[in-house]
Scaffold this active site. Structure first.
Site: not given
Ligand code: SF4
Length: 296
Positions: A12, A73, A123, A125, A160
């Site tokens: 991405c 992240h 996680h 992030e 996200t």
């Protein structure tokens, strides 16, 4: 045997950007660099960066005088402050969408909202995001974890890489108990389009191969979605493919997470068509047949 790749597979924008920043800085500075945690959740990419002197460290205490790259992240507010105190030269490769999520969380929290975060509690992030929240918050992994928050103002945001379907279920659940609900859809569109393409391909396949890091949240989510429709195997490289999976399978789908490089996808495709008896070899991702969603 028909082998098709999901539209929008692989790197991405945020991952491409983070890797380019790391490579450019390594070539420009010609000195050892470190990333705080793996730059992206793909061990093969991390190993390649080590060859150009970019190493991953897990603990800030390990960073002495080496310039440090913040991964896609992001990192916590406290970690940023500690780097500043240690006078470490910081190169910020946080994905702009992740930075936007952090500033949105910080702003809503300061405005007095009780923040509900949809995300994986462990996680990086999410761990970084909650460091920006100054008031009350709750991290949930699904609607079943929603409780009556007894708060006047609630704001919902998301890691996200979560799915829109779960986000929507949480909205409905929160509406039962909340007077004022502020919803910010922070799910990245790169994530959503990869999930949609994977779902459509899985619906039209009898075997799905999902390529990406075993720690990659978005790849694991693709595998989870895919297995609802077809037999699914999550692999990191072509070496993990097992010939037995392909017995009596005629429609094979391939999809890859946002942190999976093109060459790993090409290797997997070549090995699968080789298993099917073809001598053909492709050298670029554009040569792999892509599943035409509009024909469904
Ligand atoms: S998936 Fe979206 S938010 Fe995450 S790194 Fe890629 S572009 Fe950024």
């Amino acid at each position: 045997m028909e082998v098709r790749l999901a539209k929008n597979s692989g790197f991405c924008f945020g991952v491409k950007r983070a890797i380019k920043i790391a490579q450019d800085e390594a070539y420009r500075r010609k000195e050892k660099l470190v990333t705080i945690g793996p730059i992206i959740h793909n061990p093969q990419v991390v190993q390649r960066l080590e060859k150009i002197d970019v190493f991953s460290v897990n603990d800030l205490a390990e960073i002495k005088n080496t310039p440090a790259i913040i991964r896609s992240h992001g990192i916590s507010k406290e970690a940023k402050l500690e780097l500043k105190k240690k006078l470490i030269d910081v190169i910020d490769a946080t994905c702009p969408y992740v930075s936007k999520l952090q500033s949105m969380g910080e702003k809503l929290s300061k405005e007095g909202y009780y923040i509900v975060v949809l995300g994986n509690k462990e996680h990086p992030e999410v761990l970084a995001l909650i460091s920006y929240l100054s008031g009350k918050y709750l991290v949930v992994e699904g609607p079943e974890e929603i409780i009556d928050l007894k708060a006047k103002k609630v704001a919902l945001i998301s890691q996200t890489t979560q799915t829109y379907e779960v986000f929507e279920k949480i909205v409905k659940k929160l509406l039962d108990t909340t007077f004022e609900l502020h919803i910010v859809n922070t799910i990245c569109s790169a994530t959503t389009i990869r999930q949609d393409s994977t779902r459509l391909l899985a619906m039209d396949s009898n075997l799905m191969i999902i390529i990406g890091g075993k720690m990659s949240s978005n790849t694991k989510m693709l595998a989870k979605i895919s297995q609802e429709y077809a037999e699914t195997h999550h692999i990191e490289t072509a070496k993990e493919l097992d010939n037995a999976w392909f017995t009596n399978k005629n429609r094979i789908g391939i999809s890859a997470g946002a942190s999976t490089p093109d060459d790993l996808i090409i290797d997997v495709y070549n090995k699968i068509i080789n298993i099917s008896g073809s001598q053909l070899v492709v050298n670029s991702i554009s040569e792999i047949p892509v599943f035409k969603e509009e024909t469904r």
